[in-house]
Design an enzyme around this catalytic site. Sequence first.
Site, PDB file in Angstrom:
ATOM      1  CG  HIS A   1      -0.134  43.784  12.512  1.00  0.00           C
ATOM      2  ND1 HIS A   1      -0.776  42.680  13.022  1.00  0.00           N
ATOM      3  CD2 HIS A   1       1.148  43.378  12.264  1.00  0.00           C
ATOM      4  CE1 HIS A   1       0.074  41.649  13.090  1.00  0.00           C
ATOM      5  NE2 HIS A   1       1.240  42.059  12.641  1.00  0.00           N
TER       6      HIS A   1
ATOM      7  CD  GLN B   1      -0.399  40.360  17.297  1.00  0.00           C
ATOM      8  OE1 GLN B   1      -0.339  39.563  16.376  1.00  0.00           O
ATOM      9  NE2 GLN B   1      -0.742  40.010  18.507  1.00  0.00           N
ATOM     10  CG  ASN B   2      -5.655  44.861  18.632  1.00  0.00           C
ATOM     11  OD1 ASN B   2      -5.459  43.798  18.052  1.00  0.00           O
ATOM     12  ND2 ASN B   2      -6.093  44.941  19.868  1.00  0.00           N
TER      13      ASN B   2
ATOM     14  CB  THR C   1      -2.399  37.714  20.344  1.00  0.00           C
ATOM     15  OG1 THR C   1      -1.861  37.352  19.068  1.00  0.00           O
ATOM     16  CG2 THR C   1      -1.402  37.408  21.440  1.00  0.00           C
TER      17      THR C   1
ATOM     18  CG  ASP D   1      -8.600  48.776  18.306  1.00  0.00           C
ATOM     19  OD1 ASP D   1      -7.874  49.325  19.153  1.00  0.00           O
ATOM     20  OD2 ASP D   1      -8.971  47.580  18.409  1.00  0.00           O
TER      21      ASP D   1
HETATM   22  P1  OAD Z   1      -6.935  36.639  16.204  1.00  0.00           P
HETATM   23  O1  OAD Z   1      -8.313  36.977  15.719  1.00  0.00           O
HETATM   24  O2  OAD Z   1      -6.086  35.700  15.418  1.00  0.00           O
HETATM   25  O3  OAD Z   1      -7.008  35.993  17.665  1.00  0.00           O
HETATM   26  C1  OAD Z   1      -7.752  36.582  18.691  1.00  0.00           C
HETATM   27  C2  OAD Z   1      -7.460  35.829  19.963  1.00  0.00           C
HETATM   28  O4  OAD Z   1      -8.172  36.478  21.010  1.00  0.00           O
HETATM   29  C3  OAD Z   1      -7.889  34.363  19.975  1.00  0.00           C
HETATM   30  O5  OAD Z   1      -6.815  33.577  20.473  1.00  0.00           O
HETATM   31  C4  OAD Z   1      -9.073  34.335  20.943  1.00  0.00           C
HETATM   32  O6  OAD Z   1      -9.117  33.120  21.711  1.00  0.00           O
HETATM   33  C5  OAD Z   1      -8.741  35.504  21.840  1.00  0.00           C
HETATM   34  N1  OAD Z   1      -9.908  36.145  22.470  1.00  0.00           N
HETATM   35  C6  OAD Z   1     -11.170  36.218  22.015  1.00  0.00           C
HETATM   36  N2  OAD Z   1     -11.941  36.927  22.879  1.00  0.00           N
HETATM   37  C7  OAD Z   1     -11.121  37.318  23.890  1.00  0.00           C
HETATM   38  C8  OAD Z   1     -11.297  38.083  25.091  1.00  0.00           C
HETATM   39  N3  OAD Z   1     -12.485  38.603  25.406  1.00  0.00           N
HETATM   40  N4  OAD Z   1     -10.234  38.286  25.883  1.00  0.00           N
HETATM   41  C9  OAD Z   1      -9.013  37.770  25.569  1.00  0.00           C
HETATM   42  N5  OAD Z   1      -8.787  37.041  24.458  1.00  0.00           N
HETATM   43  C10 OAD Z   1      -9.812  36.814  23.633  1.00  0.00           C
HETATM   44  O7  OAD Z   1      -6.225  38.017  16.451  1.00  0.00           O
HETATM   45  P2  OAD Z   1      -4.681  38.393  16.552  1.00  0.00           P
HETATM   46  O8  OAD Z   1      -3.923  37.341  17.294  1.00  0.00           O
HETATM   47  O9  OAD Z   1      -4.601  39.789  17.010  1.00  0.00           O
HETATM   48  O10 OAD Z   1      -2.737  40.962  11.152  1.00  0.00           O
HETATM   49  O11 OAD Z   1      -4.285  38.313  15.056  1.00  0.00           O
HETATM   50  C11 OAD Z   1      -3.022  38.713  14.706  1.00  0.00           C
HETATM   51  C12 OAD Z   1      -3.053  39.299  13.356  1.00  0.00           C
HETATM   52  O12 OAD Z   1      -3.715  38.417  12.456  1.00  0.00           O
HETATM   53  C13 OAD Z   1      -3.865  40.570  13.204  1.00  0.00           C
HETATM   54  O13 OAD Z   1      -3.192  41.706  13.669  1.00  0.00           O
HETATM   55  C14 OAD Z   1      -4.023  40.611  11.719  1.00  0.00           C
HETATM   56  C15 OAD Z   1      -4.288  39.160  11.399  1.00  0.00           C
HETATM   57  O14 OAD Z   1      -3.669  38.702  10.282  1.00  0.00           O
HETATM   58  C16 OAD Z   1      -2.715  41.806  10.133  1.00  0.00           C
HETATM   59  O15 OAD Z   1      -3.708  42.384   9.734  1.00  0.00           O
HETATM   60  C17 OAD Z   1      -1.341  41.986   9.558  1.00  0.00           C
END
Ligand code: OAD
Length: 254
Positions: free
Chosen positions: A119, A101-102, A196, A104
């Site tokens: 995304h 979903q990243n 995620t 980067d």
């Molecule tokens: P989020 O920012 O919603 O969630 C990040 C997740 O990573 C959280 O559950 C954290 O607990 C976890 N986390 C943090 N540090 C970590 C680490 N070092 N190792 C493992 N996990 C860790 O990000 P996404 O789930 O990617 O969409 O968000 C999904 C989408 O929401 C994004 O792609 C974006 C946003 O809306 C769009 O831009 C369409």
Amino acid sequence: MTFDSALLEALRAAHHVVVFTGAGVSAESGIPTFRDCLSGLWERFDAASLATAEAFRADPPLVWGWYEWRRSVVHRAQPNPAHLAIAALADRVPRLTLITQNVDDLHERAGSRDVTHLHGQLEHPRCFKCQREPEALLPVPNEPAAGRRVQPPACAHCGGPLRPGVVWFGESLPINALNHAFQAAEDCELLISVGTSGVVYPAAEIPQVAWRAGATVLHINPSPGPLHGERDFALASTAGLALPALVGATFAKR
Ligand code: OAD
């Protein structure tokens, strides 16, 4: 770090592994997760209010400036041990599908090939009007443009403003990428979901599709959500610690 033996067996036996990543996989590279990144000079803005076509239409330099800041942060970041472990895992299993979903490019810079970006990608802007992509990559901003408004470049074909090549709230995901991701989830024997929050649909459904189709699912997240039961595992750890340890433990000589 210790792993359930059933999990290690599932990874050793799998013919097709899907790795599904979110912002947490890049956190240890210094890229703030989506919900954390509106900090510092951007903290007075709300994510949903910047990542929309309406926001861009209303104030292109504000939105373009935010994405230029994110692009400069990514450019200065390096892949971390989690990205490297995923690239290494692809060489140890018969088939690996990487879905992210990243926006980067740290998976690619770690050596992963054929990354499916659900995304979009920061490095692939396109025209807001005619949808064409510029022929050359845009120069990377020298200084982080945090908090600065930046005028988007004009499209070489129609003169319209360039927009970030990412999927905004309210927009559809690229259909080919989405179909590929769901087919891989149906087909795999093991899915590893990393970093995620699982709140943004339809991407958040991918681990559930794999689990319902009979795959073993592993969630790697310092704050994992609830589990379904059998074949559903969680490692409450960061990606940079858990993934290299998992790959090492699975393929260590016995
Ligand atoms: P989020 O920012 O919603 O969630 C990040 C997740 O990573 C959280 O559950 C954290 O607990 C976890 N986390 C943090 N540090 C970590 C680490 N070092 N190792 C493992 N996990 C860790 O990000 P996404 O789930 O990617 O969409 O968000 C999904 C989408 O929401 C994004 O792609 C974006 C946003 O809306 C769009 O831009 C369409």
